[in-house]
Design an enzyme around this catalytic site. Sequence first.
Site, short mmCIF file in Angstrom:
data_model
loop_
_atom_site.label_atom_id
_atom_site.label_comp_id
_atom_site.label_asym_id
_atom_site.label_seq_id
_atom_site.Cartn_x
_atom_site.Cartn_y
_atom_site.Cartn_z
N ARG A 58 5.19 2.07 -4.35
CA ARG A 58 4.53 1.99 -5.66
C ARG A 58 5.24 2.86 -6.70
NH1 ARG A 58 -0.54 4.13 -4.77
NH2 ARG A 58 -0.60 4.12 -2.51
N GLY B 196 0.78 -1.23 0.00
CA GLY B 196 0.00 0.00 0.00
C GLY B 196 0.81 1.27 0.00
N SER B 197 2.09 1.19 0.28
CA SER B 197 2.94 2.37 0.42
C SER B 197 3.10 3.12 -0.90
CB SER B 197 4.32 1.94 0.92
OG SER B 197 5.29 2.93 0.67
N PRO B 198 2.75 4.42 -0.95
CA PRO B 198 2.95 5.20 -2.17
C PRO B 198 4.41 5.24 -2.64
CG PRO B 198 1.40 6.32 -0.76
CD PRO B 198 1.97 5.18 0.05
#
Length: 216
Positions: free
Chosen positions: A15, A10-12
């Site tokens: 990503r 989930g970490s931007p």
Amino acid sequence: MPVDLYYVPGSPPCRAVQLTARALNLNLNLKLIDMDNGEHLKPEYLKINPQHTVPTLVDDGYPIYESRAIIIYLVNKYGKGSALYPEEPQARALVDQRLYFDIGILYQRFIDYVYPQVYGNAPADKDKLAKVEDALQLLDTFLEGQKYVAGPNLTLADLSIIAGVSSFEAFDIDFKKYANVKRWYETVKSTAPGYQEANEKGLDALKALINSILKK
């Protein structure tokens, strides 16, 4: 030797690295870090990254952390001459400026707004939200007459910023009310290689996590 990426889906920032790897057609050996159970604080991980953050890249034994440093490194090593990080000084300076804007203003204000809600059970702060809105207005201004955030081509700045801005959806921050930001967002979604796999799957994981936390 494989290129290892220690990450959380989930970490931007994680990503952003995955988007960059896809754009470079580079396969990463993904290594999931269970931060809820303190895996990032174990001695073997601290030896790689004393900041105990994600993402962390290890390339042939060489560790790098901080996502924007990682994505620049990946282009410098695996995409020399790529438009993702142009070599012409002024074009590169514009990409750098947008990356610094991202880490210092846009993404930082987002974190300042959401972290107290997620980790401190605090109510949403209207003043902090106003600062996020101000940063989005700046982004909208940067995009006036521009296809991408640093000119006519997709760059690292787009990949880093969209990983963060897309995450605003998890907190019902309406960035699409800014016409230029909305247009840019749809453009990057349709043109960034491997966007769905590299960003949207992680975004869905983030949304699910936030929903479970805020409903407690």
